[in-house]
Design a protein around this motif. Structure first.
Motif, PDB file in Angstrom:
ATOM      1  N   CYS A 183       8.847 -17.385   1.256  1.00 20.63           N
ATOM      2  CA  CYS A 183       9.590 -16.207   0.896  1.00 20.63           C
ATOM      3  C   CYS A 183       9.522 -16.078  -0.661  1.00 20.63           C
ATOM      4  N   ALA A 184       9.552 -16.983  -1.299  1.00 19.47           N
ATOM      5  CA  ALA A 184       9.590 -16.792  -2.806  1.00 19.47           C
ATOM      6  C   ALA A 184       8.652 -16.074  -3.259  1.00 19.47           C
ATOM      7  N   GLN A 185       7.437 -16.356  -2.936  1.00 20.07           N
ATOM      8  CA  GLN A 185       6.172 -15.520  -3.154  1.00 20.07           C
ATOM      9  C   GLN A 185       6.256 -14.068  -2.761  1.00 20.07           C
ATOM     10  N   ARG A 186       6.677 -13.968  -1.678  1.00 21.20           N
ATOM     11  CA  ARG A 186       6.748 -12.606  -0.783  1.00 21.20           C
ATOM     12  C   ARG A 186       7.519 -11.764  -1.496  1.00 21.20           C
ATOM     13  N   VAL A 187       8.833 -12.126  -2.034  1.00 21.95           N
ATOM     14  CA  VAL A 187       9.724 -11.448  -2.968  1.00 21.95           C
ATOM     15  C   VAL A 187       8.744 -10.943  -4.251  1.00 21.95           C
ATOM     16  N   VAL A 188       8.100 -11.802  -4.943  1.00 24.74           N
ATOM     17  CA  VAL A 188       7.138 -11.485  -5.884  1.00 24.74           C
ATOM     18  C   VAL A 188       6.199 -10.476  -5.960  1.00 24.74           C
ATOM     19  N   ASP A 189       5.630 -10.566  -4.581  1.00 26.04           N
ATOM     20  CA  ASP A 189       4.621  -9.759  -4.363  1.00 26.04           C
ATOM     21  C   ASP A 189       5.166  -8.238  -3.938  1.00 26.04           C
ATOM     22  N   PHE A 190       6.142  -8.430  -3.186  1.00 30.59           N
ATOM     23  CA  PHE A 190       6.894  -7.058  -3.033  1.00 30.59           C
ATOM     24  C   PHE A 190       7.608  -6.280  -4.226  1.00 30.59           C
ATOM     25  N   ASN A 191       8.212  -6.840  -4.974  1.00 30.80           N
ATOM     26  CA  ASN A 191       8.567  -6.569  -6.182  1.00 30.80           C
ATOM     27  C   ASN A 191       7.765  -5.745  -7.045  1.00 30.80           C
ATOM     28  N   ALA A 192       6.607  -6.386  -7.191  1.00 24.80           N
ATOM     29  CA  ALA A 192       5.498  -5.739  -7.784  1.00 24.80           C
ATOM     30  C   ALA A 192       4.993  -4.376  -7.483  1.00 24.80           C
ATOM     31  N   ARG A 193       5.389  -4.001  -6.262  1.00 22.29           N
ATOM     32  CA  ARG A 193       4.933  -2.583  -5.643  1.00 22.29           C
ATOM     33  C   ARG A 193       5.723  -1.898  -5.979  1.00 22.29           C
ATOM     34  N   ILE A 194       7.178  -1.903  -6.264  1.00 20.56           N
ATOM     35  CA  ILE A 194       8.269  -1.082  -6.574  1.00 20.56           C
ATOM     36  C   ILE A 194       7.876  -0.102  -7.535  1.00 20.56           C
ATOM     37  N   PRO A 195       7.678  -0.432  -8.532  1.00 22.23           N
ATOM     38  CA  PRO A 195       7.546   0.620  -9.794  1.00 22.23           C
ATOM     39  C   PRO A 195       6.538   1.668  -9.377  1.00 22.23           C
ATOM     40  N   ASP A 196       5.398   1.455  -8.816  1.00 19.60           N
ATOM     41  CA  ASP A 196       4.299   2.436  -8.513  1.00 19.60           C
ATOM     42  C   ASP A 196       5.009   3.283  -7.697  1.00 19.60           C
ATOM     43  N   TRP A 197       5.641   2.725  -6.405  1.00 21.65           N
ATOM     44  CA  TRP A 197       6.152   3.690  -5.415  1.00 21.65           C
ATOM     45  C   TRP A 197       7.318   4.291  -5.949  1.00 21.65           C
ATOM     46  N   ASP A 266      15.346  23.139  -2.934  1.00 19.95           N
ATOM     47  CA  ASP A 266      14.154  23.077  -2.929  1.00 19.95           C
ATOM     48  C   ASP A 266      13.526  23.614  -1.420  1.00 19.95           C
ATOM     49  N   PRO A 267      12.870  24.632  -1.264  1.00 14.54           N
ATOM     50  CA  PRO A 267      12.506  25.004   0.057  1.00 14.54           C
ATOM     51  C   PRO A 267      11.163  24.165   0.403  1.00 14.54           C
ATOM     52  N   ALA A 268      10.450  23.737  -0.637  1.00 15.37           N
ATOM     53  CA  ALA A 268       9.317  22.946  -0.119  1.00 15.37           C
ATOM     54  C   ALA A 268       9.097  22.033  -1.338  1.00 15.37           C
ATOM     55  N   ALA A 269       9.047  20.725  -0.974  1.00 16.11           N
ATOM     56  CA  ALA A 269       9.047  19.553  -1.991  1.00 16.11           C
ATOM     57  C   ALA A 269       8.233  18.315  -1.459  1.00 16.11           C
ATOM     58  N   CYS A 270       7.385  17.591  -2.178  1.00 13.26           N
ATOM     59  CA  CYS A 270       6.513  16.592  -1.761  1.00 13.26           C
ATOM     60  C   CYS A 270       6.454  15.732  -2.740  1.00 13.26           C
ATOM     61  N   THR A 271       5.987  14.426  -2.359  1.00 13.98           N
ATOM     62  CA  THR A 271       5.418  13.569  -3.309  1.00 13.98           C
ATOM     63  C   THR A 271       4.079  13.045  -2.910  1.00 13.98           C
ATOM     64  N   ALA A 272       3.574  12.370  -3.894  1.00 17.20           N
ATOM     65  CA  ALA A 272       2.200  11.885  -3.887  1.00 17.20           C
ATOM     66  C   ALA A 272       2.014  10.434  -4.408  1.00 17.20           C
ATOM     67  N   ARG A 273       1.451   9.640  -3.633  1.00 14.88           N
ATOM     68  CA  ARG A 273       1.151   8.307  -4.137  1.00 14.88           C
ATOM     69  C   ARG A 273      -0.268   7.534  -4.048  1.00 14.88           C
ATOM     70  N   PHE A 274      -0.810   7.325  -5.030  1.00 14.00           N
ATOM     71  CA  PHE A 274      -2.244   6.785  -4.936  1.00 14.00           C
ATOM     72  C   PHE A 274      -2.236   5.179  -4.834  1.00 14.00           C
ATOM     73  N   ARG A 275      -3.375   4.900  -4.020  1.00  6.89           N
ATOM     74  CA  ARG A 275      -3.748   3.516  -3.770  1.00  6.89           C
ATOM     75  C   ARG A 275      -5.086   3.122  -3.849  1.00  6.89           C
ATOM     76  N   ALA A 276      -5.439   2.280  -4.571  1.00  7.74           N
ATOM     77  CA  ALA A 276      -6.878   1.784  -4.503  1.00  7.74           C
ATOM     78  C   ALA A 276      -7.212   1.001  -3.425  1.00  7.74           C
ATOM     79  N   VAL A 277      -8.293   1.313  -2.778  1.00  6.95           N
ATOM     80  CA  VAL A 277      -8.668   0.665  -1.420  1.00  6.95           C
ATOM     81  C   VAL A 277      -9.593  -0.506  -1.727  1.00  6.95           C
ATOM     82  N   SER A 278     -10.682  -0.249  -2.835  1.00  2.50           N
ATOM     83  CA  SER A 278     -11.707  -0.916  -3.059  1.00  2.50           C
ATOM     84  C   SER A 278     -12.363  -0.484  -4.277  1.00  2.50           C
TER      85      SER A 278
END
Length: 374
Positions: A183-197, A266-278
Motif C-alpha cells: 500500500c505504501a508504494q501504491r499511494v506514492v504511485d497514485f499521488n504522482a498522477r494527480i497533478p497532471d490530472w 457554460d452551454p458546452a465545456a470540456c477538458t482534455a488529458r494527454f498520456r504518453a503510451v510508448s
C-alpha cells in the motif's frame, strides 16, 4: 451549520437615541434628521460559503482535522463559512461545524459507478469541495487510471450542481497498514498522477487545486494504525488545507449559480488529458482523452495539441488531424465519437516525431466543445 445574524443591538439603539434627544433639546441643541429608509438599510449580507469535506473515514470517522481546520478558519477571520454534508458531527472534543460527507469504508470508484454524489450535492449545495478520497481504492489495488476516471466523473457532477464549483483535491496521506505491504508504494504511485490530472481537469470557471497532504506526514507518528490520523496527523492535515482554502475564500466564491440552463452557465465545456503510451528514439505514441464537463450533451469537439520539445504529430486515429506551420495540431472528432453525454469521454491516438534532444514525451492539450444547435 447555517449562519444567523442577530439584530438585537440595532433594536436597542432606538430608545437610547430617544433618551439622548430628551437630554439635549432643553439645552437648545438638535439632533440630525433620521436617515431615510433608503440610506439606513444596509445591503443584505452574503450567504455563508458552503464547504463540503468529501471522502472516506479519514474525512468522517471521526475526521477531527475538520474541527482543527474549522476553528483555525474562524479564528483567522473567516466567520461566514458553513461546513456541509449529509453526515452529522462525530465529536472530536472541540466545538466546530461538523457536517461532512466522509463515509467510512467508501471507495471513490463505487461512489462514481453508483452515482451517489449528485443526491448529496443536491441536499447540501456546496460552493467548495475539499476532497481526500481514494485510500480504500488504493488499498483494494484499483488501478490509478480507474480512480482518476472516478475523480473526473465526480468533478463533472460537481459542476452540474454548481458550474462555479471550487475543488480542492488532496494527494493522499501515506498509508502503511500491517495487512498491506504494497500500500505504501501504491499511494506514492497514485499521488504522482494527480497533478497532471488536475491540470487537465481544472477550468478558469471551476479550478481544481491540488493540496499535498503526503509530504511530511508520517504513518509512524501521525496515525494510530498506519492509515487513520491521530491528533498529530489531524493537525498536519488541517495545516495543509488551510492556506489553499483561505486562498479560495480570499479570492471570492460566486454564489447562487442557479439551475441548469440559467444565464451564465457554460452551454458546452470540456477538458482534455494527454498520456504518453510508448516512446522510442525519434518519436512516441500518445493519446488524448476529451471529457464533456458541462451539464448537457454536446454534438462534437476539437482538441488542440502543442507537443513539447519540437515534436510534431504525423498521424492520428479516432479523429481528423490538421497541423499548423508551428507544429500545433488540431484534432476534430470522427463522425462516430463526437456526441458526448455529460461526463462522457472520447479518446484519440496519435504518433509524433521528436528530435533526439526532446526528452520525455509531453504536450499541452486543450479542447473546445461544440455548442448544440438551437
Amino acid at each position: 451549520m447555517h449562519s444567523t445574524r442577530r439584530a438585537s443591538s440595532h433594536l436597542r439603539l432606538i430608545p437610547v437615541l430617544g433618551l439622548l434627544a430628551a437630554l439635549l433639546l432643553p439645552l437648545g441643541m438638535t439632533l440630525a434628521p433620521r436617515a431615510t429608509a433608503a440610506t439606513a438599510t444596509a445591503a443584505p449580507a452574503a450567504d455563508p460559503v458552503r464547504i463540503m469535506p468529501l471522502g472516506d473515514s479519514i474525512t468522517g470517522s471521526p475526521g477531527c482535522w475538520r474541527a482543527v481546520l474549522w476553528n483555525r478558519l474562524v479564528n483567522s477571520g473567516y466567520p461566514d463559512i458553513d461546513f456541509v454534508g449529509t453526515l452529522p458531527p462525530q465529536g472530536c472534543g472541540q466545538a466546530h461545524d461538523g457536517d461532512n460527507e466522509g463515509h467510512g469504508g467508501e471507495l471513490v470508484t463505487n461512489v462514481a459507478d453508483q452515482n451517489l454524489l449528485p443526491g448529496r450535492l443536491a441536499a447540501t449545495r456546496p460552493d467548495i469541495v475539499v476532497m481526500h478520497f481514494g485510500t480504500n481504492d488504493v488499498w483494494s489495488s484499483i488501478a490509478p487510471d480507474r480512480i482518476l476516471a472516478a475523480y473526473t466523473k465526480l468533478v463533472t457532477q460537481m459542476r452540474a450542481s454548481n458550474p462555479d464549483m471550487r475543488i480542492l483535491v488532496a494527494q493522499l496521506i501515506p498509508m502503511n497498514p500491517s495487512s498491506c505491504a504494497a500500500c505504501a508504494q501504491r499511494v506514492v504511485d497514485f499521488n504522482a498522477r494527480i497533478p497532471d490530472w488536475a491540470r487537465g481537469t481544472g477550468t478558469d470557471r471551476s479550478p481544481v487545486t491540488v493540496v499535498d497532504q503526503w509530504t511530511g506526514f508520517s504513518t509512524a507518528t501521525d496515525t494510530y494504525d498506519g492509515v487513520h490520523p491521530n491528533a498529530s496527523g489531524d493537525a498536519k492535515i488541517a495545516a495543509r488545507w488551510f492556506p489553499a482554502l483561505a486562498a479560495v475564500l480570499d479570492a471570492g466564491v460566486p454564489q447562487d449559480p442557479g439551475g441548469p440552463g440559467d444565464p451564465g452557465e457554460d452551454p458546452a465545456a470540456c477538458t482534455a488529458r494527454f498520456r504518453a503510451v510508448s516512446s522510442w528514439q525519434g518519436g512516441y505514441q500518445g493519446e488524448v482523452t476529451v471529457t464533456n464537463t458541462s451539464a448537457a450533451a454536446v454534438p462534437g469537439w476539437s482538441a488542440t495539441v502543442v507537443p513539447a520539445g519540437g515534436a510534431r504529430l504525423t498521424q492520428a486515429w479516432n479523429g481528423t488531424l490538421t497541423t499548423a506551420a508551428d507544429g500545433t495540431a488540431t484534432v476534430t472528432n470522427a463522425a462516430w465519437n463526437g456526441a458526448l453525454a455529460p461526463g462522457a469521454s472520447a479518446t484519440f491516438g496519435f504518433v509524433a516525431t521528436a528530435p533526439a534532444t526532446a526528452g520525455a514525451p509531453a504536450a499541452t492539450v486543450t479542447c473546445t466543445a461544440k455548442t448544440p444547435a438551437a
